[in-house]
Scaffold this active site. Structure first.
Site, PDB file in Angstrom:
ATOM      1  N   CYS B 180       0.817  -1.210   0.000  1.00 26.21           N
ATOM      2  CA  CYS B 180       0.000   0.000   0.000  1.00 26.21           C
ATOM      3  C   CYS B 180       0.855   1.266   0.000  1.00 26.21           C
ATOM      4  CB  CYS B 180      -0.928  -0.005   1.222  1.00 26.21           C
ATOM      5  SG  CYS B 180      -2.193  -1.266   1.093  1.00 26.21           S
ATOM      6  N   HIS B 181       1.860   1.347   0.942  1.00 23.80           N
ATOM      7  CA  HIS B 181       2.679   2.566   1.000  1.00 23.80           C
ATOM      8  C   HIS B 181       4.161   2.252   1.070  1.00 23.80           C
ATOM      9  CE1 HIS B 181      -1.331   3.499   2.668  1.00 23.80           C
ATOM     10  NE2 HIS B 181      -1.230   4.504   1.830  1.00 23.80           N
ATOM     11  N   GLY B 182       4.534   0.965   0.851  1.00 22.24           N
ATOM     12  CA  GLY B 182       5.949   0.615   0.748  1.00 22.24           C
ATOM     13  C   GLY B 182       6.670   0.508   2.057  1.00 22.24           C
TER      14      GLY B 182
END
Lengths: 70, 216
Positions: B180-182
């Site tokens: 999703c956001h690494g």
């Protein structure tokens, strides 16, 4: 005609056999209708179901390492 | 009018009594009332009487099938309300057979609606987890504080950033990667890179016997 009279004598004549045949038909109808409608629905929506998309999504994860979607 | 009816009934009654007194084998069903002649309305061919009778019974039976199906669905609907409710299932524990998990593999188990990651770690991975300098971590935690048995890593598969499920055997640190956001987690589930603030949570668990893990 012999078919109709035999059907009557075997199934419809005694109420016990008649009711038993009604319950058997109910079970078959519920299972069959559920299965049939599910299959028709999935066939109509082919390509959009998760089961169809899952291998493509997993393949996408195999090739890409990091995703930066901020 | 009343008198006319009584005369008719008396006459027919009188007729029946007279008939009975004459013969003992009179058919009792034969109507002694005057009734119109319906023969030109009736089904003429004798052969189709079974077919029409079957048709009638079939129609009645189909109505019975539909009614029975409706009754069965209703009963099933009520019975499912009596099955274990969501809060009972939420307090439930989950048992995992550990011999089903080969070395170096991840397994995801659903517990209280949440994914639980179980990894059967290799000795190299355990060593790698222990070698990390804790002071450099965003959320300092030694591997020995996170696991009861270093061979088995058990943690909740929910990213501490915004709750996505990280992917196993991915990321720059040989652990998990949240798409999703690494966020990158290492082989002990500790956050290394990315926006997540904390390490992956360790749930309550115990080893009921060496082959069985009970989560919860």
């Amino acid at each position: 005609m012999a078919f109709y009279s035999s059907v009557f004598n075997i199934v419809f004549k005694r109420n016990s056999t008649f009711v038993a045949s009604i319950f058997a038909a109910t079970f078959l109808l519920q299972v069959g209708l559920d299965e049939g409608v599910t299959r028709w629905y999935e066939n109509r929506n082919k390509g959009k179901l998760w089961a169809d998309l899952k291998p493509k999504v997993l393949a996408g994860f195999e090739t890409e390492e990091a995703e930066d979607d901020e | 009018m009343l008198s006319r009816l009584s005369i008719r009934s008396a006459r027919s009654l009188g007729l029946a009594q007279a008939t009975r007194s004459i013969s003992a084998t009179v058919p009792a069903f034969k109507s002694t009332y005057d009734s119109p002649d319906f023969t030109h309305y009736l089904n003429s061919s004798k052969g189709s009487s079974d077919k029409s009778r079957d048709f009638t019974y079939f129609m009645v039976g189909s109505y019975g099938v539909l009614g029975a199906a409706a009754a069965k669905s209703t009963v099933e609907a009520f019975l499912t309300t009596m099955s274990a409710s969501a809060d009972v299932l939420a307090m439930a524990k989950v048992e995992v057979k550990l011999n089903a998990i080969p070395l170096g593999k991840n397994v995801v188990v659903k517990w209280q609606g949440k994914p639980v990651f179980i990894r059967h770690r290799t000795p190299d991975e355990i060593e790698e987890a222990n070698e990390v300098d804790i002071s450099k971590l965003r959320d300092p935690q030694a591997d020995s504080d996170r696991v009861k048995n270093p061979e088995w890593l058990v943690m909740l598969g929910i990213c501490t950033h915004l709750g996505c499920v990280p992917i196993g055997e991915a990321g720059d640190f040989d652990g998990w990667f949240c798409p999703c956001h690494g966020s990158h987690y290492d082989i002990s589930g500790r956050i290394r890179k990315g926006p997540a603030p904390l390490n992956l949570e360790i749930p309550q668990y115990e080893f009921a016997d060496p082959e069985t893990l009970v989560v919860g």
